[in-house]
Design a protein around this motif. Structure first.
Motif, PDB file in Angstrom:
ATOM      1  N   LEU A  57       0.837  -1.200   0.000  1.00  0.00           N
ATOM      2  CA  LEU A  57       0.000   0.000   0.000  1.00  0.00           C
ATOM      3  C   LEU A  57       0.877   1.257   0.000  1.00  0.00           C
ATOM      4  O   LEU A  57       0.627   2.205  -0.760  1.00  0.00           O
ATOM      5  N   ILE A  58       1.908   1.264   0.843  1.00  0.00           N
ATOM      6  CA  ILE A  58       2.801   2.427   0.913  1.00  0.00           C
ATOM      7  C   ILE A  58       3.489   2.656  -0.434  1.00  0.00           C
ATOM      8  O   ILE A  58       3.572   3.796  -0.919  1.00  0.00           O
ATOM      9  N   LEU A  59       3.968   1.592  -1.047  1.00  0.00           N
ATOM     10  CA  LEU A  59       4.661   1.729  -2.344  1.00  0.00           C
ATOM     11  C   LEU A  59       3.712   2.230  -3.429  1.00  0.00           C
ATOM     12  O   LEU A  59       4.085   3.035  -4.280  1.00  0.00           O
TER      13      LEU A  59
ATOM     14  N   VAL B 277      11.189   0.482   2.656  1.00  0.00           N
ATOM     15  CA  VAL B 277       9.988  -0.270   2.263  1.00  0.00           C
ATOM     16  C   VAL B 277      10.313  -0.885   0.918  1.00  0.00           C
ATOM     17  O   VAL B 277      10.338  -0.195  -0.100  1.00  0.00           O
ATOM     18  N   LYS B 278      10.601  -2.187   0.950  1.00  0.00           N
ATOM     19  CA  LYS B 278      11.207  -2.877  -0.213  1.00  0.00           C
ATOM     20  C   LYS B 278      12.487  -2.115  -0.569  1.00  0.00           C
ATOM     21  O   LYS B 278      13.410  -2.092   0.237  1.00  0.00           O
ATOM     22  N   ASP B 279      12.536  -1.439  -1.697  1.00  0.00           N
ATOM     23  CA  ASP B 279      13.767  -0.732  -2.095  1.00  0.00           C
ATOM     24  C   ASP B 279      13.623   0.789  -2.018  1.00  0.00           C
ATOM     25  O   ASP B 279      14.433   1.526  -2.583  1.00  0.00           O
ATOM     26  N   VAL B 280      12.592   1.284  -1.299  1.00  0.00           N
ATOM     27  CA  VAL B 280      12.342   2.725  -1.209  1.00  0.00           C
ATOM     28  C   VAL B 280      12.588   3.196   0.224  1.00  0.00           C
ATOM     29  O   VAL B 280      12.060   2.615   1.178  1.00  0.00           O
ATOM     30  N   LYS B 281      13.398   4.259   0.376  1.00  0.00           N
ATOM     31  CA  LYS B 281      13.681   4.798   1.703  1.00  0.00           C
ATOM     32  C   LYS B 281      12.675   5.906   2.033  1.00  0.00           C
ATOM     33  O   LYS B 281      12.497   6.843   1.257  1.00  0.00           O
TER      34      LYS B 281
END
Length: 912
Positions: free
Chosen positions: A254-256, A340-344
């Protein structure tokens, strides 16, 4: 909906035109006459309808109380007339059509007050708000936040996120409620089959179209590809909603997905001009950070990251057990980031409800912990007698071991305890009697919660189904002993319980009545034929299972009512709501307060059948429930008192953290591992109410040694020269501390109380004590007292104690052995104080604490350990203005059962 319910709803609509204060028997008679002028109500009994309406109108709710941060400013009253309340208006119509007796005016008022604590969504710029709404377990929190969501959308909030528990089943159940009460269409039909099927509020006109990214389907949780296909922008004209579960991969996805709508603002990713409202249902479960400021637990970290992604957001946690949330520290690291996965992304502020806490008292017809287990507030004298619906289970061994672990987890039972067979019979009787009361089309449920492991749930479900098959055959054929056994259970249990409950409930329920056995017997076949057993554990493949009826419980499929025996673990304990729950068989124990209360699925509304409800459980679990009920009722009183004095959430946080009732009941695993907790006893009363039989002899010997150390006392006698009490006025605290050190008790942390007294002693406080012994002047059994200067004979006190095999406990749910005169025994006064506060004021003036001992007559109680008197006591502390709180280190409480919760968590909860 049956004729009676339709007539009831129409009557409420007609009566709704009057102010409640105007209503009288003439108006009631007139409007009911108008109902019977309408067609289709020939079969409705007029007298029954009048009785039901009178009972409905007699139900009341106390006012909502609130703690609000001083910077929160009201805004709603100034703008209310300018807002088009179309969503709220249709929700109101929907609720009244379902249940004409629903207190919609109360809901309107409460949701207005909560919305007023949120930020006005039209406010320009960046803002955030943190709040919490505290209700009771199964008391209508979902109806409250559904009403709030409608009003929030009307006022301008654009995106609604409801976080609904940790299981698929609960998320799906919540989505159905949101579909009916907010969206207005079947979300599964719309998303998966592109059908626009109107339901609930959708049957009423509205210009606003609401879109959901999630559906009520079992696999309808958030999915990025589905959200992309729906293609409704979150910042667009149409409001959007998601109902998700607390799950790492769901929150990450959801965040991504939301991150695509964000912009770089001062080094952070922010979604602009899209007011977000997040409702966290069961906010105490999984949302609280039990790590450190920089080592943040996963779910807590992801919820905070989600909120921080929006420049305008309001977060409201809904819970019945807020105490873990109140241990959330106010401090947090502004620099904390997460991958979040590959996102800071930035994590943002913790979830402590810094801006407001609202307490929703339940209506008078709510059956909660106070009604089921009883309580007595030691400090205010307020009390509640327990309803006689608990049945103790003492025969679980060897079939269901108290500890299921690696040594015995494959030793599955080949039979079930006699008490579980009795509980099944009780459920058959309950379903039968509800038919006699016109509830044949209502849902009826029985909960069986004896283990967490799937193999055990499966085996117990199979055994109960075999038992039920035999019971159905006996009832159908009229052969065997079952009908005679049911008659015996009815005549010797149900009849007396119905009479007792009708006398003791705090509201009028005209449907509760005693029926003849012949009438009950005549409905047995029809009732038992509808009952089925469901195994609830989340495992989808049946190849490894003995019992294959594992379909999700969906009450919406059964228009004529569903009767089910649900056998399960955590999915039942903190998962789905069981409709019409009447019989519970519950063996698992936990000392964690939050878990205890949330597992109480038997709390809620039981119209027309509260007398038929039964809780089969262990004495240990009941004793813990009574302990936490007392503590939580005290803290609710503290909340209301602080609200009356315009205190803020941060003040209540301090109050909860220092409440002596939290010593044994807070889920300390949700706190930082070595966090220091302060506790105070200023103005408090502590008293014993439960006595382990194995400790009675030792406590009596300690008592004898204690009084042998005391000097000459004052003797108080009545007119017939019988000794009524013994009093010592200036006893050194060291002697009292020695007594507390050796006294044995499982329900009070006497070690912490002792350390607290020692800390006050260091500051010249509580050094001198009054010590008293209260005696019975009319007792048959006497006790010889001996101290340095003499001997005396006194009578043993009588108390109503329940004999529970291993221990004796005060009856009626009253956690108390002291009476008013005991609290005054060492105080001087001209006119006897009437209230608890007046007694507290007197003790404050004296400045002296009191230890009062009650030697209780053991006669009539079976105790092979000892025939010594039972030594109970109370401690009364004066109000201390210069009190020094005692600080101790939090330590996680180890669960008493060794089962791993993961053994039966819904496997699909980890899927995406």
């Amino acid at each position: 909906m049956d004729q009676f319910q339709n007539a009831r709803n129409i009557a409420h609509v007609l009566l709704g035109r009057y102010e409640k204060s105007e209503l009288n028997s003439q108006i009631l008679e007139k409007e009911i006459g108008n109902v019977f002028l309408m067609p289709d109500f020939e079969g409705v009994n007029k007298e029954d309808l009048i009785a039901q309406l009178e009972a409905d109108l007699d139900i009341y709710s106390h006012k909502m109380t609130e703690l609000v941060e001083k910077e929160v400013r009201p805004w709603l009253s100034d703008l209310k007339s300018t807002i088009n309340w179309q969503l709220w208006d249709r929700y109101k119509l929907h609720i009244k059509a379902k249940d004409g007796s629903f207190p919609i005016d109360s809901l309107d008022d409460r949701t207005d007050k909560i919305l007023d604590k949120c930020v006005n969504p039209k406010t320009i710029g960046s803002w955030d708000r943190r709040g919490m709404v505290v209700g009771n377990v199964q008391s209508g929190k979902t109806a409250n936040y559904t009403g709030l969501i409608n009003k929030a959308t009307d006022s301008g909030y654009k995106l609604i996120v409801v976080i609904a528990g940790i299981h698929n089943s609960l998320r799906s159940q919540t989505q159905i409620r949101i579909d009916e009460g907010y969206i207005g269409r079947n979300s599964a039909d719309f998303i998966q089959r592109q059908k626009n099927v109107k339901i609930g509020v959708g049957k009423y006109a509205s210009e606003t179209e609401i879109y959901s990214y999630t559906s009520s389907d079992d696999k309808g949780d958030f999915n990025r590809s589905v959200a992309t296909r729906i293609n409704v922008p979150i910042e667009g004209k149409s409001p959007t909603v998601l109902v998700i579960k607390k799950n790492k991969s769901i929150l990450e996805n959801l965040i991504l997905w939301l991150n695509q709508f964000a912009h770089e603002v001062d080094g952070s990713r922010k979604i602009l001009n899209t007011p977000l409202l997040v409702i966290d249902d069961e906010a105490d479960n999984a949302s609280v950070n039990s790590g450190s400021e920089l080592d943040v637990r996963t779910i807590n970290r992801l919820i905070r990251t989600l909120l921080n992604l929006f420049s305008q957001n309001t977060f409201i946690g809904y819970t019945a057990t807020p105490y873990a949330n109140l241990y959330i520290p106010a401090s947090w690291s502004e620099d904390l980031e997460t991958m979040v996965k590959d996102v800071k992304l930035k994590v943002g502020e913790d979830l402590f409800p810094r801006d407001f806490i609202v307490n929703l008292p339940p209506p008078s017809n709510y059956i909660g912990a106070a009604q089921v287990f009883g309580f007595e507030n030691e400090n205010t004298g307020e009390s509640q007698e327990a309803l006689d619906i608990i049945r103790f289970v003492e025969d679980q061994e060897p079939w269901i071991p108290k500890k299921i672990n690696k040594d015995n987890n494959e030793n599955l039972p080949d039979d079930i305890p006699k008490t579980l067979k009795e509980a099944t019979k009780a459920f058959i009787l309950t379903c039968t009697i509800r038919r006699l009361r016109g509830q044949d089309k209502k849902h009826s449920s029985m909960l069986v919660h004896v283990a967490l492991r799937v193999l055990w749930i499966d085996r117990v479900a199979w055994l109960i189904n075999e038992l039920l098959r035999d019971y159905k055959n006996q009832i159908k054929s009229g052969q065997g002993t079952l009908i005679e056994e049911l008659e015996d259970l009815y005549e010797n249990d149900f009849v007396s319980t119905t009479q007792e409950v009708k006398e003791n409930i705090s509201y009028n329920d005209p449907k509760i009545k005693v029926h003849t056995w012949e009438a009950v017997k005549g409905e047995l076949k029809a009732a038992v034929s509808k009952i089925e057993v469901r195994s609830v554990h989340g495992l989808k493949k049946t190849s490894s299972l003995e019992y294959h009826n594992i379909e999700e419980i969906d009450y919406t499929k059964y228009e004529n009512g569903f009767s089910v025996i649900a056998v399960g673990g955590n999915k039942l304990a903190r998962g789905i709501t069981l409709e019409g729950l009447s019989v519970s068989y519950y063996l698992r124990t936990t000392r964690m307060y939050d878990s205890l209360m949330q597992m109480g699925r038997w709390f809620g509304y039981r119209p027309g059948y509260v007398d038929l409800c039964r809780l089969y459980t262990t004495e240990q679990l009941v004793n813990w429930y009574r302990h936490v009920t007392m503590a939580t009722e005290e803290m609710r009183n503290d909340f209301d008192e602080m609200a009356a004095n315009n205190k803020q959430p941060i003040d209540y946080q301090l109050k909860v953290r220092t409440h002596p009732g939290m010593l044994m009941i807070t889920s300390l695993t949700k706190m930082r591992e070595h966090e220091k907790i302060e506790v105070g006893f200023s103005g408090k009363l502590i008293q014993t109410y439960s006595f382990k039989k194995r400790d009675i002899e030792a406590n009596y010997m300690d008592f004898k040694y204690f009084i042998s150390r005391l000097n000459t006392p004052e003797l108080k006698k009545n007119l017939s020269n019988s000794l009524s009490s013994i009093l010592w006025k200036d006893v050194n605290s060291s002697i009292v501390l020695d007594f507390l050190s050796t006294y044995r008790n499982d329900y009070h942390r006497l070690d912490i109380i002792k350390s607290y007294i020692e800390k006050q002693n260091e500051n010249g406080i509580l050094n001198q004590w009054s010590v008293a012994i209260s005696l019975n002047t009319k007792a048959n059994n006497l006790l010889e007292f001996e101290w340095k200067t003499g001997k005396e004979i006194g009578g043993l006190s009588k108390r109503k104690l329940k004999d529970q095999t291993l221990e004796l406990i005060v009856g009626g749910g009253k956690n108390a052995i002291l009476f008013k005169e005991h609290k005054l025994i060492d105080l001087e006064f001209k006119e006897e104080p009437k209230t608890e506060n007046e007694i507290k004021d007197l003790r404050k003036k004296s400045g002296k604490p009191l230890l009062i001992i009650i030697p209780i007559d053991p006669e009539g109680f079976k105790n092979e350990e000892s025939d010594a008197p039972i030594i109970g006591f109370g401690l009364m502390f004066p109000i201390i203005d210069s009190e020094q709180k005692y600080e101790y280190a939090a330590r996680p409480i180890k669960p008493e059962f060794e089962e791993s919760p993961q053994e039966s968590d819904d496997p699909s909860d980890d899927e995406n």
